[in-house]
Design an enzyme around this catalytic site. Structure first.
Site, PDB file in Angstrom:
ATOM      1  N   HIS A   1      52.983 111.472  -0.655  1.00  0.00           N
ATOM      2  CA  HIS A   1      54.177 110.642  -0.141  1.00  0.00           C
ATOM      3  C   HIS A   1      55.420 111.804   0.314  1.00  0.00           C
ATOM      4  O   HIS A   1      56.561 111.558  -0.161  1.00  0.00           O
ATOM      5  CB  HIS A   1      54.570 109.821  -1.043  1.00  0.00           C
ATOM      6  CG  HIS A   1      55.133 108.486  -0.580  1.00  0.00           C
ATOM      7  ND1 HIS A   1      54.320 107.641  -0.328  1.00  0.00           N
ATOM      8  CD2 HIS A   1      56.167 107.939  -0.535  1.00  0.00           C
ATOM      9  CE1 HIS A   1      54.973 106.457   0.284  1.00  0.00           C
ATOM     10  NE2 HIS A   1      56.338 106.542   0.084  1.00  0.00           N
TER      11      HIS A   1
ATOM     12  N   GLY B   1      57.602 105.946   6.595  1.00  0.00           N
ATOM     13  CA  GLY B   1      56.540 106.185   7.285  1.00  0.00           C
ATOM     14  C   GLY B   1      55.247 106.881   7.057  1.00  0.00           C
ATOM     15  O   GLY B   1      54.334 107.365   7.707  1.00  0.00           O
TER      16      GLY B   1
ATOM     17  N   GLY C   1      52.404 105.888   5.370  1.00  0.00           N
ATOM     18  CA  GLY C   1      51.368 105.024   5.834  1.00  0.00           C
ATOM     19  C   GLY C   1      51.013 105.160   7.133  1.00  0.00           C
ATOM     20  O   GLY C   1      49.549 105.431   7.240  1.00  0.00           O
ATOM     21  N   ARG C   2      51.795 104.825   8.020  1.00  0.00           N
ATOM     22  CA  ARG C   2      51.457 104.867   9.427  1.00  0.00           C
ATOM     23  C   ARG C   2      50.798 106.248   9.945  1.00  0.00           C
ATOM     24  O   ARG C   2      50.087 106.530  10.486  1.00  0.00           O
ATOM     25  CB  ARG C   2      52.699 104.515  10.246  1.00  0.00           C
ATOM     26  CG  ARG C   2      52.599 102.992  10.502  1.00  0.00           C
ATOM     27  CD  ARG C   2      53.924 102.680  11.202  1.00  0.00           C
ATOM     28  NE  ARG C   2      54.966 102.536  10.493  1.00  0.00           N
ATOM     29  CZ  ARG C   2      55.873 101.500  10.125  1.00  0.00           C
ATOM     30  NH1 ARG C   2      55.832 100.232  10.854  1.00  0.00           N
ATOM     31  NH2 ARG C   2      56.910 101.430   9.226  1.00  0.00           N
TER      32      ARG C   2
ATOM     33  N   ALA D   1      49.814 108.678   7.919  1.00  0.00           N
ATOM     34  CA  ALA D   1      48.408 108.939   7.173  1.00  0.00           C
ATOM     35  C   ALA D   1      47.189 108.297   7.958  1.00  0.00           C
ATOM     36  O   ALA D   1      46.341 108.910   8.100  1.00  0.00           O
ATOM     37  CB  ALA D   1      48.577 108.298   5.738  1.00  0.00           C
TER      38      ALA D   1
END
Length: 354
Positions: free
Chosen positions: A281, A286, A288-289, A291
């Site tokens: 993290h 942002g 998640g997007r 990754a």
């Protein structure tokens, strides 16, 4: 204790509290409380004081973190259990075990064989004209942008997403942020495709640019930068690394990629780089997007089509549970299965389209 390090450092430098306060631009009363142990400095304040006093910053951060942990758990009866849980999670992120190659179940290996057979069909497809290629990209790009943003709470529908991307329209009743998320994600997909076309590999520069595009004009100050503050994932008990750990963790992240990019099956490598990024993290928003784009960069770089994880409630929860099975139970199988299944669905859809 950090209070002793600060006081001893000041005495060794022959500085009075007033003098140190002036140099560090920190209130003298607050400095006194740091030295008495009644207040804890922030990480930024610790860094400033450490530089002035010439402290061993690794040792100072260890003491600072230890004091913070003691302050958090000292009055809780479950303190030891909580520390054991946290220790296992930190060990996963920081130990050299994270460089080990994962093992695959027989069922997963069979799925990957099927996927590779479909990949061969995809590679042998007729050459598409520029207009055909453009239409295909437009179709799958809009769907991918819609689903990836939907996972993160964006409320624009698939049709509205298409209108924003393809027509530049503004949708009434929707926030500017939601519009920017769509536009930014579309630009980030184009950037990833450019990396693939130039046969470049994943690296720090490309990762930072992907993230910069994701947060462009949404949070410009933090776009393309590692976070400087601690964060928590809403609704999750997963402990996230402190900001001072990020540089080393991200060094390990890219080292893992270099070690395994020619050793692991590309789909497993894509899943690993996705999961490792969200577990570290490194960004304030942002993650998640970014990754998922990293995952798809690796898939496209190796001749596969994009894996498009769906954003409906059932699919999103399945996705989160699969990630948690690694972060909490060190079991990557569910996430490997999810990414492989989505890769199979994607390549089948691409083959049907042509």
């Amino acid at each position: 204790m950090i209070r002793n390090l600060l006081r001893n450092g000041r005495v060794e430098k022959n500085l009075k509290l007033k003098e140190l306060a002036a140099q560090a631009d920190i209130d003298q009363t607050l400095l006194s409380r740091f030295e008495k142990g009644s207040r804890m400095p922030t990480e930024k304040q610790l860094n400033v004081l450490g530089e002035i006093l010439g402290l061993d910053m690794r040792a100072a951060r260890v003491e600072w973190m230890a004091d913070k942990l003691v302050g958090m758990v000292q009055y809780h009866p479950e303190a030891m259990e909580a520390l054991r849980v946290a220790e296992s999670r930190v060990e996963y992120l920081t130990s050299k075990k994270v460089l080990d190659s994962p093992s695959l179940s027989e069922g997963l290996a069979l799925k990957l064989e099927k996927l590779d057979a479909l990949k061969a069909q995809w590679a042998a497809r007729p050459v598409l004209s520029p207009s055909q290629l453009h239409r295909m990209h437009a179709f799958f790009d809009v769907e991918y942008t819609y689903e990836s943003n939907r996972i993160e709470g964006n409320t624009l529908s698939l049709q509205e997403t298409a209108l924003v991307v393809n027509e530049g329209l503004t949708i009434g009743g929707k926030s500017m942020r939601e519009h920017l998320e769509v536009i930014n994600h579309s630009e980030a997909i184009a950037f990833v495709r450019g990396i693939v076309e130039r046969k470049e590999d994943l690296g720090r520069r490309s990762l930072m640019e992907i993230h910069r595009l994701i947060l462009k004009e949404v949070d410009t100050a933090n776009a393309g930068r590692y976070r400087q503050v601690p964060v928590r994932i809403s609704g999750s008990e997963t402990e996230l690394p402190q900001p001072y750990m990020l540089d080393k963790l991200m060094e390990d992240y890219f080292e893992y990629y270099e070690v395994h990019r020619l050793r692991l099956h590309p789909v497993i490598l894509a899943a690993e780089m996705h999961e490792r990024l969200v577990s570290i993290h490194p960004f304030i928003d942002g993650n998640g997007r970014t990754a998922r784009l990293v995952m798809n960069l690796i898939l496209l770089r190796n001749g596969y089509t994009r894996a498009n994880i769906k954003g409906n409630t059932e699919s999103r929860m399945h996705y989160y549970r699969a990630l948690q099975s690694i972060q909490e139970d060190n079991n990557p199988e569910p996430f490997y299965q999810l990414v492989t299944d989505e890769s199979l669905r994607s390549i089948q859809a691409h083959l049907e389209l042509i």
